[in-house]
Design an enzyme around this catalytic site. Structure first.
Site, PDB file in Angstrom:
ATOM      1  N   HIS A  82      -2.391  14.831 -26.879  1.00  0.00           N
ATOM      2  CA  HIS A  82      -2.600  13.418 -25.930  1.00  0.00           C
ATOM      3  C   HIS A  82      -4.072  12.633 -26.916  1.00  0.00           C
ATOM      4  O   HIS A  82      -3.516  11.416 -26.706  1.00  0.00           O
ATOM      5  CB  HIS A  82      -2.513  13.634 -24.619  1.00  0.00           C
ATOM      6  CG  HIS A  82      -0.667  13.709 -24.490  1.00  0.00           C
ATOM      7  ND1 HIS A  82      -0.074  15.109 -25.150  1.00  0.00           N
ATOM      8  CD2 HIS A  82       0.204  12.553 -23.838  1.00  0.00           C
ATOM      9  CE1 HIS A  82       0.520  14.307 -24.456  1.00  0.00           C
ATOM     10  NE2 HIS A  82       1.381  13.744 -23.625  1.00  0.00           N
ATOM     11  N   ASN A  95      -2.327  17.648 -21.937  1.00  0.00           N
ATOM     12  CA  ASN A  95      -2.172  16.774 -22.163  1.00  0.00           C
ATOM     13  C   ASN A  95      -2.800  17.280 -24.493  1.00  0.00           C
ATOM     14  O   ASN A  95      -3.553  16.483 -24.867  1.00  0.00           O
ATOM     15  CB  ASN A  95      -3.470  16.370 -22.150  1.00  0.00           C
ATOM     16  CG  ASN A  95      -3.249  14.436 -20.993  1.00  0.00           C
ATOM     17  OD1 ASN A  95      -2.115  14.235 -21.205  1.00  0.00           O
ATOM     18  ND2 ASN A  95      -3.391  14.793 -19.974  1.00  0.00           N
ATOM     19  N   ARG A 129      -4.065  21.212 -15.668  1.00  0.00           N
ATOM     20  CA  ARG A 129      -3.321  19.953 -15.846  1.00  0.00           C
ATOM     21  C   ARG A 129      -3.318  19.245 -16.848  1.00  0.00           C
ATOM     22  O   ARG A 129      -2.917  18.715 -17.490  1.00  0.00           O
ATOM     23  CB  ARG A 129      -2.983  18.649 -14.486  1.00  0.00           C
ATOM     24  CG  ARG A 129      -2.020  17.780 -14.852  1.00  0.00           C
ATOM     25  CD  ARG A 129      -2.408  16.879 -13.687  1.00  0.00           C
ATOM     26  NE  ARG A 129      -0.941  15.919 -13.668  1.00  0.00           N
ATOM     27  CZ  ARG A 129      -0.634  15.067 -12.290  1.00  0.00           C
ATOM     28  NH1 ARG A 129      -0.249  15.924 -11.530  1.00  0.00           N
ATOM     29  NH2 ARG A 129       0.843  14.228 -13.367  1.00  0.00           N
ATOM     30  N   GLU A 145      -5.464  16.728 -11.436  1.00  0.00           N
ATOM     31  CA  GLU A 145      -6.124  16.896 -12.750  1.00  0.00           C
ATOM     32  C   GLU A 145      -7.351  17.394 -13.229  1.00  0.00           C
ATOM     33  O   GLU A 145      -8.029  16.517 -13.646  1.00  0.00           O
ATOM     34  CB  GLU A 145      -5.626  15.895 -13.585  1.00  0.00           C
ATOM     35  CG  GLU A 145      -5.525  15.898 -14.958  1.00  0.00           C
ATOM     36  CD  GLU A 145      -5.571  14.998 -16.243  1.00  0.00           C
ATOM     37  OE1 GLU A 145      -4.025  14.182 -15.781  1.00  0.00           O
ATOM     38  OE2 GLU A 145      -5.455  15.014 -17.729  1.00  0.00           O
ATOM     39  N   LYS A 158       2.029  10.725 -11.682  1.00  0.00           N
ATOM     40  CA  LYS A 158       1.310  10.236 -13.011  1.00  0.00           C
ATOM     41  C   LYS A 158       1.774   8.777 -12.899  1.00  0.00           C
ATOM     42  O   LYS A 158       3.026   8.847 -13.195  1.00  0.00           O
ATOM     43  CB  LYS A 158       0.991  10.738 -14.094  1.00  0.00           C
ATOM     44  CG  LYS A 158       0.092  11.696 -14.190  1.00  0.00           C
ATOM     45  CD  LYS A 158      -0.475  11.774 -15.432  1.00  0.00           C
ATOM     46  CE  LYS A 158      -1.730  12.793 -14.945  1.00  0.00           C
ATOM     47  NZ  LYS A 158      -2.885  12.345 -17.136  1.00  0.00           N
ATOM     48  N   ARG A 212       0.912  -1.554   0.016  1.00  0.00           N
ATOM     49  CA  ARG A 212       0.019   0.243  -0.198  1.00  0.00           C
ATOM     50  C   ARG A 212       0.616   1.363   0.229  1.00  0.00           C
ATOM     51  O   ARG A 212       0.519   2.297   0.239  1.00  0.00           O
ATOM     52  CB  ARG A 212      -1.195   0.192   1.403  1.00  0.00           C
ATOM     53  CG  ARG A 212      -2.622  -1.260   1.325  1.00  0.00           C
ATOM     54  CD  ARG A 212      -3.431  -1.343   1.947  1.00  0.00           C
ATOM     55  NE  ARG A 212      -3.666  -1.884   1.696  1.00  0.00           N
ATOM     56  CZ  ARG A 212      -3.900  -3.299   2.931  1.00  0.00           C
ATOM     57  NH1 ARG A 212      -2.814  -2.909   3.629  1.00  0.00           N
ATOM     58  NH2 ARG A 212      -5.045  -4.362   2.457  1.00  0.00           N
ATOM     59  N   HIS A 271       5.409   7.402 -28.243  1.00  0.00           N
ATOM     60  CA  HIS A 271       4.609   8.156 -28.093  1.00  0.00           C
ATOM     61  C   HIS A 271       4.323   9.309 -28.403  1.00  0.00           C
ATOM     62  O   HIS A 271       3.217  10.078 -28.729  1.00  0.00           O
ATOM     63  CB  HIS A 271       4.960   8.204 -25.936  1.00  0.00           C
ATOM     64  CG  HIS A 271       3.614   9.480 -25.881  1.00  0.00           C
ATOM     65  ND1 HIS A 271       2.068   9.422 -25.517  1.00  0.00           N
ATOM     66  CD2 HIS A 271       4.043  10.139 -24.730  1.00  0.00           C
ATOM     67  CE1 HIS A 271       1.730   9.780 -24.713  1.00  0.00           C
ATOM     68  NE2 HIS A 271       3.001  10.487 -24.492  1.00  0.00           N
ATOM     69  N   HIS A 308      -2.976   9.218 -28.042  1.00  0.00           N
ATOM     70  CA  HIS A 308      -3.305   7.647 -27.656  1.00  0.00           C
ATOM     71  C   HIS A 308      -3.983   6.620 -29.022  1.00  0.00           C
ATOM     72  O   HIS A 308      -4.542   5.905 -28.293  1.00  0.00           O
ATOM     73  CB  HIS A 308      -4.599   8.065 -26.236  1.00  0.00           C
ATOM     74  CG  HIS A 308      -3.575   8.839 -25.230  1.00  0.00           C
ATOM     75  ND1 HIS A 308      -3.567   8.854 -23.698  1.00  0.00           N
ATOM     76  CD2 HIS A 308      -2.124   8.569 -25.050  1.00  0.00           C
ATOM     77  CE1 HIS A 308      -3.094   9.515 -23.084  1.00  0.00           C
ATOM     78  NE2 HIS A 308      -2.163   9.429 -23.802  1.00  0.00           N
ATOM     79  N   GLU A 365       7.334  16.367 -26.473  1.00  0.00           N
ATOM     80  CA  GLU A 365       6.791  16.529 -25.925  1.00  0.00           C
ATOM     81  C   GLU A 365       7.468  18.512 -25.217  1.00  0.00           C
ATOM     82  O   GLU A 365       6.933  19.189 -24.844  1.00  0.00           O
ATOM     83  CB  GLU A 365       6.788  15.711 -24.731  1.00  0.00           C
ATOM     84  CG  GLU A 365       5.956  14.331 -24.530  1.00  0.00           C
ATOM     85  CD  GLU A 365       4.214  14.407 -24.675  1.00  0.00           C
ATOM     86  OE1 GLU A 365       4.436  14.940 -23.706  1.00  0.00           O
ATOM     87  OE2 GLU A 365       4.201  13.346 -24.576  1.00  0.00           O
ATOM     88  N   LYS A 385       5.800  22.177 -15.793  1.00  0.00           N
ATOM     89  CA  LYS A 385       5.040  20.980 -15.631  1.00  0.00           C
ATOM     90  C   LYS A 385       4.936  21.375 -13.880  1.00  0.00           C
ATOM     91  O   LYS A 385       3.802  21.056 -13.858  1.00  0.00           O
ATOM     92  CB  LYS A 385       5.932  19.800 -16.049  1.00  0.00           C
ATOM     93  CG  LYS A 385       4.153  18.460 -15.672  1.00  0.00           C
ATOM     94  CD  LYS A 385       4.915  17.427 -15.990  1.00  0.00           C
ATOM     95  CE  LYS A 385       3.888  16.257 -15.836  1.00  0.00           C
ATOM     96  NZ  LYS A 385       3.672  14.900 -16.627  1.00  0.00           N
TER      97      LYS A 385
END
Lengths: 361, 361
Positions: free
Chosen positions: B246, B243, B239, B235, B141, B119, B263, B250, B183, B225
């Site tokens: 993206h 993207n 934030r 987010e 992330k 955890r 990517h 994606h 990026e 960032k």
């Protein structure tokens, strides 16, 4: 009568509703859903009993249902993935809400799926076993097992609310009721001697599944746990007290193969081991230990670990326990009845004596 | 020269160290380790290059190493489980520290393993690709892919520190450097027109892997960032600007099978789609769009999605995007160069025109 307990946490508080027939009052829990998408996660045993009623309570939602196989042996990453499959096939987005309908395995897995799906979505718990009602309802611990250790993969993730319908215990097998009572008794032993005495008086009523006694016991357990968790959400200290009997118990479950011993059964035998060691350290009298054995015995719980399990089996399985710090084993023991402590302050010899005297029988 | 950037977050702050040859200064990052157990997670490509040096820096630790297969196609729950296997076989407890040595896949998986193991345990990032240095270093992330969607399973989990040795880019293949530049360019487009101009001047130096230019570009990206993430860790709003490109990207990655398009390559083509749609909405001039295409072209990046990918492929793959709210698709678009916004305020027709004009070529 509906009891309500509010679990106070820094980031958010949530209510636990406890009473007989609460599944017939859907507004109690559906009012906590913030999304149009809802995914019910349950298992093959519970689905025929309660799924239809829960689905009807969600008739105005975009609804998906995932039915998992039943049993601790399925509490793993592969089965977890079935929840993600269901969510993605139904195109649920990150505002969805998961509803866990079932016992501890369903609750832990659904909570962990909610913690991880798109990096975190809401979830609601409807625990249907006594164990999950008094244990998983409070604390936000979620996760799955790994072949090398129980609950080794997981997250802390709090539900939006918890609904406990004591009527759901009417369909619970006797051995699962007993396993739940092991955790109930544990709360008395670690922190509340009054509650232990109450249990000694009311055990018959609980075993007869009388609603009012069940609701009161569940309420008091959740309250004790909520107080502990509010002080120590991430288990840096006091929260570890809740694990009385669990380090020995996890070793028993792991050795037996998950699901062969119920968690509560293992905790009962493990608690007696902890009590035995506490007596060796001079903290409990032999009368105290007898009192512990007596109530577990009345609750139809095992007093000894499985035949054939050796002291070395315990030592090796306990080495990966989450309470091990830098290689040193820490155990939850009893300073007296109603007062537990976490300690590494015991000799290897005392531990070996406990293991030897209670195994190889 | 070592640049240091502190990422400020509510619960904890952590430093990012950037410079040439930093792997030769182990005390920079090993001072952030609070445990005696450390587990390095890397992959088959990076291990022969840098693992020995990192292991030597940790000679006084109880050390485990997990070497994963290389590639986005292995960013899944099965491969993640290899990290848990390694940790449990080495009996690492919940005070262990994970070290991610590699690119974005290693970083995302190691961070997620750290978020979930018992955890939650500490982790440190040593990103070795330009993409991971400017992207995964900030924001916390972590996660893995699901066959039905990228990064669908994960957690927010912050590292204790990040070490960026620009010399590690000397071993990076050209196409991966280009993917990282996609990026880098994105940061200029969404929030910093000055930085976009700086990039237009310094692109050759970056492509020649000049240390000082690389360190400055990485520092500025991480700073942009970090500012965004400090405002919006989970987010909820700003934030999402990160993207840009993206959602289209994606879809391209998912359609092509993870790993066939890098990517950054998918983000480049996706950003041009976002720019095209922004022009249709009257926000960008055709000269602006040309400027966007020009810098991606100079960086050796694709300007169009893969041949054969149809508008319907995009529509269906974008429906599960994390930015979909209650069924409505939201996209990051450009109000002007250097200013992005998240919006659902575009007509279906405009989106279809963008998809039609840039696909079926």
């Amino acid at each position: 009568m509906t009891l309500r307990l509010d679990v106070a946490l820094d980031e958010r508080s949530y209510p636990i509703y406890i009473g007989a027939g609460l599944l017939d009052q859907p507004e109690l829990w559906t009012s906590h859903i913030r999304s149009s998408q809802v995914c019910i996660v349950t298992n093959e045993t519970i689905a025929p009993l309660y799924l239809q009623q829960v689905e009807q309570s969600l008739a105005d939602k975009q609804l998906a249902t995932v039915i998992l196989p039943d049993g601790e042996r399925y509490k793993n990453l592969d089965t977890l993935n079935q929840v993600f499959d269901g969510l993605l096939q139904a195109k649920h987005n990150r505002t969805t809400t998961l509803v866990a309908l079932g016992g501890g395995v369903v609750g832990d897995m659904t909570g962990f799926a909610a913690a991880c799906y798109q990096r975190g979505v809401d979830f609601i718990q409807i625990p249907t076993t006594l164990l999950s009602q008094v244990d998983s309802s409070v604390g936000g611990k979620t996760g799955v097992n790994h072949p090398l250790g129980k609950n080794m993969i997981g997250a802390f993730h709090q539900p939006r609310c918890v609904l406990i319908d004591t009527n759901s215990l009417n369909t619970l097998p006797d051995n699962e009721l007993a396993a739940g009572l092991a955790e109930v008794i544990k709360y008395g032993l670690i922190l509340d001697l009054d509650f232990l005495s109450w249990l000694e008086k009311n055990l018959d009523a609980l075993q007869q599944r009388q609603s009012e006694a069940l609701a009161e016991a569940i309420y008091r357990c959740c309250q004790i746990k909520a107080n502990v968790v509010a002080e120590d959400e991430k288990e840096a200290g006091k929260r570890a007290l809740l694990n009385l009997g669990h380090t020995f118990g996890h070793a028993i479950e792991s050795h037996s193969g998950y699901g062969n011993w119920l968690h509560g059964e293992a905790v009962a035998a493990g608690t007696i081991m902890a009590a035995d060691l506490s007596e060796r350290l001079g903290w409990l009298s032999s009368a105290d230990v007898e009192r512990v054995k007596q109530i577990f015995s009345r609750a139809q719980l095992p007093l000894l670990p499985p035949k054939g399990m050796q002291p070395d089996d315990f030592m090796s399985l306990m080495a990966v326990d989450k309470k091990v710090l830098d290689g040193q084993l820490r155990l939850v023991l009893l300073r007296q009845l109603g007062e537990a402590l976490v300690t590494a302050d015991f000799s290897h010899e005392a531990l070996q004596n406990t293991l030897s005297s209670l195994t190889s029988h």
